[in-house]
Write a protein that holds these residues in place. Structure first.
Motif, PDB file in Angstrom:
ATOM      1  N   LYS A  51      36.430  45.463  41.535  1.00  0.00           N
ATOM      2  CA  LYS A  51      37.494  46.435  41.264  1.00  0.00           C
ATOM      3  C   LYS A  51      38.755  45.800  40.688  1.00  0.00           C
ATOM      4  O   LYS A  51      39.767  46.475  40.507  1.00  0.00           O
ATOM      5  CB  LYS A  51      37.808  47.222  42.523  1.00  0.00           C
ATOM      6  N   GLY A  52      38.699  44.497  40.400  1.00  0.00           N
ATOM      7  CA  GLY A  52      39.804  43.840  39.706  1.00  0.00           C
ATOM      8  C   GLY A  52      40.965  43.377  40.559  1.00  0.00           C
ATOM      9  O   GLY A  52      42.037  43.075  40.035  1.00  0.00           O
ATOM     10  N   TYR A  53      40.771  43.273  41.852  1.00  0.00           N
ATOM     11  CA  TYR A  53      41.826  42.771  42.733  1.00  0.00           C
ATOM     12  C   TYR A  53      41.772  41.251  42.873  1.00  0.00           C
ATOM     13  O   TYR A  53      42.784  40.602  43.099  1.00  0.00           O
ATOM     14  CB  TYR A  53      41.705  43.389  44.131  1.00  0.00           C
ATOM     15  N   VAL A  54      40.553  40.699  42.778  1.00  0.00           N
ATOM     16  CA  VAL A  54      40.314  39.281  43.020  1.00  0.00           C
ATOM     17  C   VAL A  54      39.512  38.705  41.865  1.00  0.00           C
ATOM     18  O   VAL A  54      38.648  39.382  41.309  1.00  0.00           O
ATOM     19  CB  VAL A  54      39.516  39.111  44.347  1.00  0.00           C
ATOM     20  N   THR A  55      39.814  37.463  41.532  1.00  0.00           N
ATOM     21  CA  THR A  55      38.998  36.726  40.567  1.00  0.00           C
ATOM     22  C   THR A  55      38.238  35.658  41.333  1.00  0.00           C
ATOM     23  O   THR A  55      38.833  34.886  42.092  1.00  0.00           O
ATOM     24  CB  THR A  55      39.876  36.064  39.486  1.00  0.00           C
ATOM     25  N   ALA A  56      36.927  35.632  41.141  1.00  0.00           N
ATOM     26  CA  ALA A  56      36.079  34.635  41.790  1.00  0.00           C
ATOM     27  C   ALA A  56      35.641  33.627  40.737  1.00  0.00           C
ATOM     28  O   ALA A  56      35.053  33.993  39.728  1.00  0.00           O
ATOM     29  CB  ALA A  56      34.868  35.303  42.421  1.00  0.00           C
ATOM     30  N   VAL A  57      35.963  32.364  40.978  1.00  0.00           N
ATOM     31  CA  VAL A  57      35.603  31.279  40.067  1.00  0.00           C
ATOM     32  C   VAL A  57      34.491  30.477  40.722  1.00  0.00           C
ATOM     33  O   VAL A  57      34.646  29.991  41.844  1.00  0.00           O
ATOM     34  CB  VAL A  57      36.826  30.372  39.780  1.00  0.00           C
ATOM     35  N   ARG A  58      33.389  30.351  40.027  1.00  0.00           N
ATOM     36  CA  ARG A  58      32.241  29.607  40.572  1.00  0.00           C
ATOM     37  C   ARG A  58      32.348  28.126  40.205  1.00  0.00           C
ATOM     38  O   ARG A  58      33.066  27.753  39.316  1.00  0.00           O
ATOM     39  CB  ARG A  58      30.942  30.185  40.017  1.00  0.00           C
TER      40      ARG A  58
END
Length: 148
Positions: A51-58
């Motif tokens: 929903k665009g609240y958090v960015t997850a970087v792998r």
């Protein structure tokens, strides 16, 4: 009205990430800070990311960061995005089977109360929740100053 655990955890994740600002965090780190289930938190973070609240970087230096400025994350919008069902009683639901619905005045009263609840939340953002509290929140969450 009681918010679901999903919404509660969503708010906690956003607070944690906001306290850490640009520094990346892991699901395990957040789960440990709040003593909550990592498995449940994975679902929460997935939805917040979607929903665009958090960015997850792998990857090796991956982690989680806020995707938006705290001043743009409205609490009312967040609750609407994370609550599956804001129907307070059966007559708010599809397939309402309550026999007294045609004559009952409870539905409009509760509808007004729900609208007022959300209207209050709409006046506040994540930035308001953090206002002046970042150092104390960091201490309570055991976030070292070096990570801020």
């Amino acid at each position: 009205m009681q918010l679901t655990r999903f919404t509660d955890y969503s708010i906690r994740v956003l607070i944690y990430l906001a306290v850490k600002q640009e520094a990346r965090s892991t699901i395990g780190e957040i789960a440990d800070a709040f003593a909550i289930s990592r498995n449940h938190l994975m679902k929460v973070v997935h939805e917040l990311s979607r929903k665009g609240y958090v960015t997850a970087v792998r990857g090796k230096n991956g982690g989680l960061v806020l995707a938006r400025d705290t001043a743009t994350i409205g609490l009312g919008a967040l609750v609407r995005d994370t609550e599956q069902d804001l129907g307070l009683v059966e007559c708010f639901q599809q397939g309402n089977g309550c026999a007294i619905t045609p004559a009952c005045r409870l539905r409009p009263i509760l509808g007004e109360a729900l609208a007022a609840f959300l209207a209050v939340l709409d006046r506040y953002t994540l930035a308001d929740v953090l206002d002046g509290q970042v150092p104390e929140l960091a201490e309570l969450l055991r976030i070292p100053a070096a990570q801020l």
